[in-house]
Design a protein around this motif. Sequence first.
Motif, PDB file in Angstrom:
ATOM      1  N   LYS A   1      -8.167   3.728 -10.408  1.00 35.92           N
ATOM      2  CA  LYS A   1      -7.287   3.477 -11.555  1.00 35.92           C
ATOM      3  C   LYS A   1      -5.910   4.087 -11.336  1.00 35.92           C
ATOM      4  O   LYS A   1      -5.073   4.092 -12.230  1.00 35.92           O
ATOM      5  N   GLY A   2      -5.676   4.620 -10.156  1.00 42.77           N
ATOM      6  CA  GLY A   2      -4.432   5.328  -9.878  1.00 42.77           C
ATOM      7  C   GLY A   2      -3.240   4.407  -9.714  1.00 42.77           C
ATOM      8  O   GLY A   2      -3.350   3.176  -9.720  1.00 42.77           O
ATOM      9  N   ASN A   3      -2.118   5.023  -9.544  1.00 43.59           N
ATOM     10  CA  ASN A   3      -0.844   4.338  -9.362  1.00 43.59           C
ATOM     11  C   ASN A   3      -0.744   3.832  -7.920  1.00 43.59           C
ATOM     12  O   ASN A   3      -0.816   4.617  -6.972  1.00 43.59           O
ATOM     13  N   SER A   4      -0.539   2.539  -7.764  1.00 46.81           N
ATOM     14  CA  SER A   4      -0.464   1.946  -6.419  1.00 46.81           C
ATOM     15  C   SER A   4       0.711   2.475  -5.614  1.00 46.81           C
ATOM     16  O   SER A   4       0.643   2.557  -4.389  1.00 46.81           O
ATOM     17  N   HIS A   5       1.793   2.838  -6.294  1.00 43.99           N
ATOM     18  CA  HIS A   5       2.949   3.387  -5.578  1.00 43.99           C
ATOM     19  C   HIS A   5       2.612   4.750  -4.972  1.00 43.99           C
ATOM     20  O   HIS A   5       3.022   5.062  -3.846  1.00 43.99           O
ATOM     21  N   VAL A   6       1.846   5.533  -5.701  1.00 39.75           N
ATOM     22  CA  VAL A   6       1.387   6.828  -5.186  1.00 39.75           C
ATOM     23  C   VAL A   6       0.445   6.604  -4.007  1.00 39.75           C
ATOM     24  O   VAL A   6       0.529   7.294  -2.984  1.00 39.75           O
ATOM     25  N   GLN A   7      -0.451   5.627  -4.129  1.00 38.81           N
ATOM     26  CA  GLN A   7      -1.390   5.333  -3.039  1.00 38.81           C
ATOM     27  C   GLN A   7      -0.644   4.846  -1.808  1.00 38.81           C
ATOM     28  O   GLN A   7      -0.986   5.201  -0.682  1.00 38.81           O
ATOM     29  N   HIS A   8       0.399   4.056  -2.011  1.00 39.61           N
ATOM     30  CA  HIS A   8       1.217   3.585  -0.885  1.00 39.61           C
ATOM     31  C   HIS A   8       1.874   4.769  -0.183  1.00 39.61           C
ATOM     32  O   HIS A   8       1.927   4.825   1.054  1.00 39.61           O
ATOM     33  N   THR A   9       2.352   5.729  -0.959  1.00 41.49           N
ATOM     34  CA  THR A   9       2.951   6.923  -0.366  1.00 41.49           C
ATOM     35  C   THR A   9       1.927   7.679   0.468  1.00 41.49           C
ATOM     36  O   THR A   9       2.226   8.147   1.571  1.00 41.49           O
ATOM     37  N   LYS A  10       0.698   7.779  -0.037  1.00 43.60           N
ATOM     38  CA  LYS A  10      -0.377   8.441   0.716  1.00 43.60           C
ATOM     39  C   LYS A  10      -0.654   7.686   2.008  1.00 43.60           C
ATOM     40  O   LYS A  10      -0.836   8.289   3.066  1.00 43.60           O
ATOM     41  N   MET A  11      -0.685   6.365   1.937  1.00 42.50           N
ATOM     42  CA  MET A  11      -0.916   5.552   3.127  1.00 42.50           C
ATOM     43  C   MET A  11       0.192   5.793   4.156  1.00 42.50           C
ATOM     44  O   MET A  11      -0.074   5.964   5.348  1.00 42.50           O
ATOM     45  N   THR A  12       1.430   5.846   3.687  1.00 33.50           N
ATOM     46  CA  THR A  12       2.563   6.082   4.585  1.00 33.50           C
ATOM     47  C   THR A  12       2.450   7.450   5.257  1.00 33.50           C
ATOM     48  O   THR A  12       2.732   7.599   6.452  1.00 33.50           O
ATOM     49  N   GLU A  13       2.030   8.443   4.493  1.00 32.48           N
ATOM     50  CA  GLU A  13       1.810   9.784   5.042  1.00 32.48           C
ATOM     51  C   GLU A  13       0.763   9.736   6.159  1.00 32.48           C
ATOM     52  O   GLU A  13       0.941  10.336   7.226  1.00 32.48           O
ATOM     53  N   GLU A  14      -0.315   9.009   5.927  1.00 32.33           N
ATOM     54  CA  GLU A  14      -1.376   8.907   6.934  1.00 32.33           C
ATOM     55  C   GLU A  14      -0.893   8.162   8.182  1.00 32.33           C
ATOM     56  O   GLU A  14      -1.266   8.517   9.304  1.00 32.33           O
ATOM     57  N   VAL A  15      -0.053   7.150   8.005  1.00 31.11           N
ATOM     58  CA  VAL A  15       0.523   6.444   9.158  1.00 31.11           C
ATOM     59  C   VAL A  15       1.367   7.417   9.988  1.00 31.11           C
ATOM     60  O   VAL A  15       1.347   7.377  11.227  1.00 31.11           O
ATOM     61  N   GLY A  16       2.074   8.315   9.307  1.00 23.63           N
ATOM     62  CA  GLY A  16       2.836   9.348  10.020  1.00 23.63           C
ATOM     63  C   GLY A  16       1.932  10.242  10.852  1.00 23.63           C
ATOM     64  O   GLY A  16       2.301  10.635  11.970  1.00 23.63           O
ATOM     65  N   GLU A  17       0.754  10.547  10.323  1.00 24.48           N
ATOM     66  CA  GLU A  17      -0.198  11.360  11.082  1.00 24.48           C
ATOM     67  C   GLU A  17      -0.712  10.608  12.303  1.00 24.48           C
ATOM     68  O   GLU A  17      -0.954  11.212  13.359  1.00 24.48           O
ATOM     69  N   VAL A  18      -0.857   9.295  12.196  1.00 26.19           N
ATOM     70  CA  VAL A  18      -1.233   8.483  13.356  1.00 26.19           C
ATOM     71  C   VAL A  18      -0.135   8.578  14.413  1.00 26.19           C
ATOM     72  O   VAL A  18      -0.415   8.761  15.606  1.00 26.19           O
ATOM     73  N   SER A  19       1.110   8.468  13.984  1.00 23.09           N
ATOM     74  CA  SER A  19       2.236   8.575  14.922  1.00 23.09           C
ATOM     75  C   SER A  19       2.242   9.926  15.622  1.00 23.09           C
ATOM     76  O   SER A  19       2.446   9.998  16.837  1.00 23.09           O
ATOM     77  N   ALA A  20       2.025  10.996  14.862  1.00 25.91           N
ATOM     78  CA  ALA A  20       1.997  12.337  15.454  1.00 25.91           C
ATOM     79  C   ALA A  20       0.869  12.462  16.472  1.00 25.91           C
ATOM     80  O   ALA A  20       1.059  13.038  17.546  1.00 25.91           O
ATOM     81  N   ALA A  21      -0.294  11.911  16.153  1.00 29.97           N
ATOM     82  CA  ALA A  21      -1.429  11.971  17.079  1.00 29.97           C
ATOM     83  C   ALA A  21      -1.125  11.220  18.368  1.00 29.97           C
ATOM     84  O   ALA A  21      -1.469  11.676  19.464  1.00 29.97           O
ATOM     85  N   LEU A  22      -0.463  10.070  18.239  1.00 34.86           N
ATOM     86  CA  LEU A  22      -0.074   9.310  19.432  1.00 34.86           C
ATOM     87  C   LEU A  22       0.911  10.109  20.287  1.00 34.86           C
ATOM     88  O   LEU A  22       0.777  10.154  21.515  1.00 34.86           O
ATOM     89  N   CYS A  23       1.889  10.727  19.638  1.00 33.73           N
ATOM     90  CA  CYS A  23       2.884  11.521  20.369  1.00 33.73           C
ATOM     91  C   CYS A  23       2.248  12.703  21.099  1.00 33.73           C
ATOM     92  O   CYS A  23       2.694  13.080  22.181  1.00 33.73           O
TER      93      CYS A  23
END
Length: 100
Positions: free
Chosen positions: A19-41
């Motif tokens: 029931k949460g805010n999709s914009h907040v969830q999108h921000t969380k998703m973006t944060e996790e994508v950043g963690e993927v980038s860091a792991a690749l680096c």
Amino acid sequence: MNELIKQVEQWSIDKDLNKGNSHVQHTKMTEEVGEVSAALCRNNIDELRDGIGDVVVTLIILAQQNDMDLYECLNAAYEEIKDRKGKTNADGTFIKESDL
């Protein structure tokens, strides 16, 4: 895979994230994508695996918040790309025929 997705959806319901805010969830998703980038680096395969999993979890919840499911979204994307023509360049990037 279907059972695991259902478990994530239930976890989301249990935490009221569905029931949460999709914009907040999108921000969380973006944060996790950043963690993927860091792991690749860092060439850290364990963090990469965890990061990819976290991205999928956030996408499952984002779809759920918008009365969709992961299968529906993935199927729509596949239907769009399945007959796409183009070329893969030397670095492994697929370029659509219309962009060549």
